[in-house]
Motif scaffolding. Structure first.
Motif, PDB file in Angstrom:
ATOM      1  N   LYS A  49     -24.960  51.667 -18.011  1.00  0.00           N
ATOM      2  CA  LYS A  49     -25.310  51.468 -16.604  1.00  0.00           C
ATOM      3  C   LYS A  49     -24.629  50.223 -16.052  1.00  0.00           C
ATOM      4  N   GLY A  50     -24.098  50.381 -14.851  1.00  0.00           N
ATOM      5  CA  GLY A  50     -23.444  49.259 -14.213  1.00  0.00           C
ATOM      6  C   GLY A  50     -21.961  49.185 -14.516  1.00  0.00           C
ATOM      7  N   VAL A  51     -21.499  49.982 -15.496  1.00  0.00           N
ATOM      8  CA  VAL A  51     -20.082  49.989 -15.833  1.00  0.00           C
ATOM      9  C   VAL A  51     -19.350  50.904 -14.871  1.00  0.00           C
ATOM     10  N   SER A  52     -18.176  50.531 -14.416  1.00  0.00           N
ATOM     11  CA  SER A  52     -17.425  51.353 -13.480  1.00  0.00           C
ATOM     12  C   SER A  52     -17.034  52.674 -14.129  1.00  0.00           C
ATOM     13  N   SER A  53     -16.680  53.635 -13.304  1.00  0.00           N
ATOM     14  CA  SER A  53     -16.360  54.981 -13.765  1.00  0.00           C
ATOM     15  C   SER A  53     -15.229  54.958 -14.789  1.00  0.00           C
ATOM     16  N   MET A  54     -15.411  55.730 -15.874  1.00  0.00           N
ATOM     17  CA  MET A  54     -14.402  55.830 -16.918  1.00  0.00           C
ATOM     18  C   MET A  54     -14.106  57.303 -17.168  1.00  0.00           C
ATOM     19  N   ILE A 113     -12.710  66.766 -20.968  1.00  0.00           N
ATOM     20  CA  ILE A 113     -12.497  65.541 -20.198  1.00  0.00           C
ATOM     21  C   ILE A 113     -13.784  65.213 -19.461  1.00  0.00           C
ATOM     22  N   TYR A 114     -14.257  63.978 -19.657  1.00  0.00           N
ATOM     23  CA  TYR A 114     -15.534  63.551 -19.099  1.00  0.00           C
ATOM     24  C   TYR A 114     -15.336  62.376 -18.148  1.00  0.00           C
ATOM     25  N   GLN A 115     -16.178  62.346 -17.122  1.00  0.00           N
ATOM     26  CA  GLN A 115     -16.297  61.170 -16.271  1.00  0.00           C
ATOM     27  C   GLN A 115     -17.600  60.472 -16.648  1.00  0.00           C
ATOM     28  N   CYS A 116     -17.508  59.238 -17.073  1.00  0.00           N
ATOM     29  CA  CYS A 116     -18.674  58.493 -17.548  1.00  0.00           C
ATOM     30  C   CYS A 116     -18.954  57.344 -16.596  1.00  0.00           C
ATOM     31  N   GLU A 117     -20.138  57.352 -15.998  1.00  0.00           N
ATOM     32  CA  GLU A 117     -20.520  56.263 -15.102  1.00  0.00           C
ATOM     33  C   GLU A 117     -22.022  56.281 -14.876  1.00  0.00           C
ATOM     34  N   GLU A 118     -22.558  55.121 -14.601  1.00  0.00           N
ATOM     35  CA  GLU A 118     -23.962  54.966 -14.224  1.00  0.00           C
ATOM     36  C   GLU A 118     -24.915  55.712 -15.160  1.00  0.00           C
ATOM     37  N   GLY A 119     -24.681  55.573 -16.437  1.00  0.00           N
ATOM     38  CA  GLY A 119     -25.608  56.117 -17.405  1.00  0.00           C
ATOM     39  C   GLY A 119     -25.539  57.611 -17.619  1.00  0.00           C
ATOM     40  N   LEU A 138     -15.760  67.274 -16.688  1.00  0.00           N
ATOM     41  CA  LEU A 138     -14.889  67.621 -15.574  1.00  0.00           C
ATOM     42  C   LEU A 138     -14.029  68.834 -15.875  1.00  0.00           C
ATOM     43  N   MET A 139     -13.628  68.955 -17.138  1.00  0.00           N
ATOM     44  CA  MET A 139     -12.654  69.989 -17.454  1.00  0.00           C
ATOM     45  C   MET A 139     -12.705  70.287 -18.933  1.00  0.00           C
TER      46      MET A 139
END
Length: 337
Positions: free
Chosen positions: A32-37, A53-59, A64-65
């Motif tokens: 949490k609090g880390v920018s989108s990865m 492929i994953y988008q990891c952000e806000e916990g 995505l694909m």
């Protein structure tokens, strides 16, 4: 992030683009609090090689694909050794995935292998050759590691408190008995849907004699690794074979297409119906699971034999598994192997 459909690469592939929802149900609260990865994870399996492929952000982590290539790497094993052709096939797929990640502007994918490289005698040579060809490091998971990561990805803190996880792959089957949110015991059976097909089946579908031999081998391995299986009413099923079985059951039994459960009775009925498929059933298989038409029966035999051993009543099929566990613990948390 906006994705467009990319051209096909001249081989079987599938793209799944998620526009909303479909958040992966794993605990990423430490992020949490880390920018989108953006992270790509490649699962180098015995039957399929998948890039997620994953988008990891806000916990949370959002898929995505997803791309899948049915490589059948287990078929390139001769005398316990992965052939140069098999290693080259894996390298070509990894390089395609590298190009895809590069074209999307993302970093190199994280790659792990399961039974495809774990259960061969030239593991170190294969890993070294893949790194020379692609520049990628391949993390070969032990059976225990694969079982643990499958549990964490499919069940984790948000799933049932107690039960059995069955991760049925192309070359191995992981069984995880968990109680009160903790792993109680686990094992990795050195058999899977593709390895059983390659070892026992002469043509497309196993004969009665071949089915009996497959089931006897599964029971032998269960007796060795789990001599006294407990009675567990519910299991979580992980892997392409479990998902394919559910899809076929939905079509065959007229169930809703979003149904993700298989009762023990439905599993036996499915196996009985498909062991000698007629024209209509073959047509159904080609629609529902064309890439698993040869491995589905061996896989169903594994599921049914395990269900009988543990006296299962129901299998809940999960869309998550070892890739999500790997993303969570190895990529984002940085746990060592």
């Amino acid at each position: 992030i906006k994705f467009i459909r990319l051209p096909r690469f001249g081989r079987e592939d599938r793209f799944i683009f998620v526009r909303s929802g479909n958040t992966v149900p794993i605990d990423l609260s430490y992020g949490k609090g880390v920018s989108s990865m953006i992270h790509g994870v490649v699962d180098l399996g015995s039957n399929t090689v998948r890039l997620s492929i994953y988008q990891c952000e806000e916990g949370s982590a959002r898929l995505l694909m997803n791309r899948k290539v049915t490589a059948g790497l287990a078929d390139y094993v001769e005398g316990g050794t992965m052939t140069p052709q098999g290693i080259q096939t894996a390298s070509q797929i990894l390089m395609e995935y590298q190009d895809l990640m590069k074209n999307l502007g993302f970093d190199q994918p994280h790659v792990f292998a399961t039974a495809s490289l774990r259960n061969i005698s030239n593991t170190e040579d294969a890993v070294a050759q893949l790194q020379r060809d692609t520049g990628l490091s391949v993390d070969v998971l032990s059976g225990a590691e694969e079982a643990r990561l499958s549990y964490l990805g499919a069940v984790g803190p948000t799933g049932p408190n107690s039960g059995l996880l069955i991760d049925l792959g192309g070359g191995s089957t992981e069984l995880v008995h968990y109680r009160e949110g903790q792993i109680f015991s686990s094992c990795s059976l050195p058999l899977g849907s593709l390895s059983l097909f390659s070892q026992y089946v002469a043509h497309l579908h196993p004969t009665r004699k071949e089915r009996k031999a497959i089931r006897a081998h599964i029971r032998e391995q269960l007796d060795h690794f789990v001599p006294a299986p407990p009675s567990i009413p519910q299991a979580c099923g992980v892997g392409g074979t479990a998902r394919a079985a559910c899809k076929v059951a939905n079509r065959l039994f007229g169930r809703p297409q979003d149904c993700h459960t298989l009762s023990a009775q439905e599993l036996r009925r499915l196996l009985k119906t498909l062991k000698k498929p007629d024209h209509d059933h073959l047509h159904l298989l080609l629609k529902a699971a064309p890439d698993r038409i040869h491995t589905l029966i061996p896989g169903l035999l594994v599921l049914d034999t395990v269900a009988q051993a543990y006296q299962l009543q129901e299998i809940l099929v999960s869309s998550c598994g070892v890739r999500e566990g790997y993303l969570h613990h190895r990529v984002l948390k940085g746990e060592a192997g």
